[in-house]
Design an enzyme around this catalytic site. Structure first.
Site, PDB file in Angstrom:
ATOM      1  N   ARG A  41      42.995   3.951  45.043  1.00  0.00           N
ATOM      2  CA  ARG A  41      43.644   4.689  46.116  1.00  0.00           C
ATOM      3  C   ARG A  41      44.407   4.142  46.742  1.00  0.00           C
ATOM      4  O   ARG A  41      45.413   4.763  47.370  1.00  0.00           O
ATOM      5  CB  ARG A  41      42.423   5.114  47.034  1.00  0.00           C
ATOM      6  CG  ARG A  41      41.376   6.217  46.695  1.00  0.00           C
ATOM      7  CD  ARG A  41      40.306   6.626  47.608  1.00  0.00           C
ATOM      8  NE  ARG A  41      39.608   7.734  46.930  1.00  0.00           N
ATOM      9  CZ  ARG A  41      38.222   8.062  47.345  1.00  0.00           C
ATOM     10  NH1 ARG A  41      37.889   7.276  48.174  1.00  0.00           N
ATOM     11  NH2 ARG A  41      37.653   8.914  46.912  1.00  0.00           N
ATOM     12  N   LYS A 204      24.047  19.659  38.601  1.00  0.00           N
ATOM     13  CA  LYS A 204      23.661  20.831  39.139  1.00  0.00           C
ATOM     14  C   LYS A 204      24.559  22.057  38.896  1.00  0.00           C
ATOM     15  O   LYS A 204      25.694  21.885  39.546  1.00  0.00           O
ATOM     16  CB  LYS A 204      23.046  20.845  40.361  1.00  0.00           C
ATOM     17  CG  LYS A 204      21.814  19.940  40.495  1.00  0.00           C
ATOM     18  CD  LYS A 204      21.047  20.037  41.838  1.00  0.00           C
ATOM     19  CE  LYS A 204      19.764  19.203  41.949  1.00  0.00           C
ATOM     20  NZ  LYS A 204      19.116  19.307  43.439  1.00  0.00           N
ATOM     21  N   GLY A 352      35.105  11.733  41.314  1.00  0.00           N
ATOM     22  CA  GLY A 352      34.608  10.575  41.103  1.00  0.00           C
ATOM     23  C   GLY A 352      34.113  10.225  39.875  1.00  0.00           C
ATOM     24  O   GLY A 352      34.552   9.170  39.278  1.00  0.00           O
ATOM     25  N   GLY A 375      36.437  16.176  46.316  1.00  0.00           N
ATOM     26  CA  GLY A 375      36.201  17.347  47.280  1.00  0.00           C
ATOM     27  C   GLY A 375      37.218  18.298  47.384  1.00  0.00           C
ATOM     28  O   GLY A 375      37.344  19.491  47.142  1.00  0.00           O
TER      29      GLY A 375
END
Length: 394
Positions: A41, A204, A352, A375
């Protein structure tokens, strides 16, 4: 839905000479005992910082690190200090980087001297940061002539350092990293070259339900992997043993399979336990036993998916297709990664675990674009408006 963007001014089009420029970057890196574990980053932020310095700007940078407590001084939570980041930036840039703590109480302390960059201490210790306080936003804005939002990874959060400051700054523009992210996502989602494929892996269905529903309407093929695939296998009537599965989302999986082509595993790699040293066995999907855990896709499935990937012109990839952290169950994700890397179309990858897999299998340079946002990447893909982007639109 994120409809076609209105005009967003870009940093590279601004005359920054002599101006006080405040750039919001995402420098939230893993730090252990004062040592930066991965500087991806930080490296991604360098183009904006060099652009500002080369343009003759008085450069200030702000970021968060971790989840410190608001209102508690940094001296009481030093593990959240940006001090290691300042030192690393100085080494990478080759000029002084000064870390400033009292920039709200003493704004003059943040004024950069000639030949230096100022890094403002962790914004998340400031009261009102998470609540997008107007008072704090005005204080940030007062530090600068130009605010540059360059932190795509935090663009989905309306906070004082990402959103509020843009309301009050004399000028608010997009930095090169943010602009590149938006350009890549637009290319992949708004007018993609077809055929188009999405690969969505993870534990999930529920955690990526909106992403799956959005992509099912946009793609020609949708590959599901990891625990997500188990729910689709169950929906198709196949045995999944004691694998991670969400039985309450079987009907949802059936509805998604009715919307787009979702090729399911033909064979899988199973084990009796979730462990790095568990004995791995390849089985046809119909042969999965009651005490088996599906931890990866098998060789026949790999060959099938490689053929599908090879024919695609646009690929969006988020999530592994197996437990790639364990070498015995990493072959599926490795094969998918290599197939995406050799594809001649446009590929964009984000999240990630996806970036970890790309790094592990050494294909970073072969992906067309790697998103720095987790996100934010997912929210954009599922059609959400990113508040820190919307505030820049005219």
């Amino acid at each position: 839905m994120n409809t076609p963007s209105k005009k967003i001014e870009r940093m590279q089009d601004m005359d920054l000479k002599g101006k006080r420029v405040l750039i919001r970057e995402d420098l939230n890196v893993a730090v252990k005992q004062g040592v930066i574990v991965n500087d991806t980053r930080i490296v991604a932020a360098l183009p904006a910082l060099k652009m500002a310095i080369d343009a003759g700007a008085k450069l200030m940078v702000m970021s968060h690190l971790g989840r410190p407590e608001e209102g508690k001084p940094i001296s009481a939570q030093l593990d959240s200090s940006l001090a290691p980041v300042a030192a690393h930036l100085q080494a990478l840039l080759g000029f002084p980087v000064r870390l400033v703590q009292d920039y709200l109480e003493n704004p003059q302390s943040a004024e950069p001297a000639d030949g230096e960059m100022v890094l403002l201490e962790n914004v998340r210790i400031n009261v009102g940061e998470n609540a997008n306080s107007d008072d704090l936003s005005r204080a940030y804005a007062a530090l600068c002539d130009v605010f540059v939002m360059d932190a795509f990874g935090t663009a989905h959060r309306a906070q004082a350092s990402t959103h509020g400051v843009a309301k009050f700054a004399p000028k608010a523009v997009a930095g090169p990293l943010l602009a590149a992210e938006l350009d890549a996502l637009d290319k992949a989602l708004k007018n993609p070259e077809r055929p188009m494929l999405a690969i969505v892996g993870g534990a999930k269905v529920s955690s990526k339900l909106q992403v799956l529903e959005s992509l099912a309407q946009k793609t020609d093929q949708l590959i599901v992997g990891g625990g997500i695939a188990n729910t689709f296998l169950l929906a198709a009537g196949y045995p999944v043993g004691k694998s991670l599965v969400e039985e309450d989302l079987v009907d949802t999986a059936k509805a998604l399979m009715a919307k787009t082509s979702i090729p399911l595993p033909i064979d899988v790699v199973v084990a009796k336990a979730f462990s790095a040293d568990a004995h791995a066995v390849i089985k046809d999907i119909a042969d999965v036993e009651g005490d088996d855990m599906i931890l990866d896709i098998g060789p026949k499935t790999i060959d099938n998916l490689k053929g599908i990937i090879a024919g695609m012109k646009t690929i969006i990839w988020n999530g592994p297709v197996g437990v790639f952290e364990f070498d015995a169950f990493a072959n599926g994700t490795k094969a998918i990664a290599e197939a995406v890397a050799t594809n001649q179309g446009f590929s964009i990858a984000g999240g990630g675990e996806t970036i970890q897999a790309i790094d592990k299998f050494g294909i970073t340079s072969q992906i067309s674009y790697i998103s720095t946002g987790g996100g934010a990447f997912l929210e954009f893909v599922q059609g959400e408006v990113l508040p820190a982007v919307a505030i820049l639109e005219h």
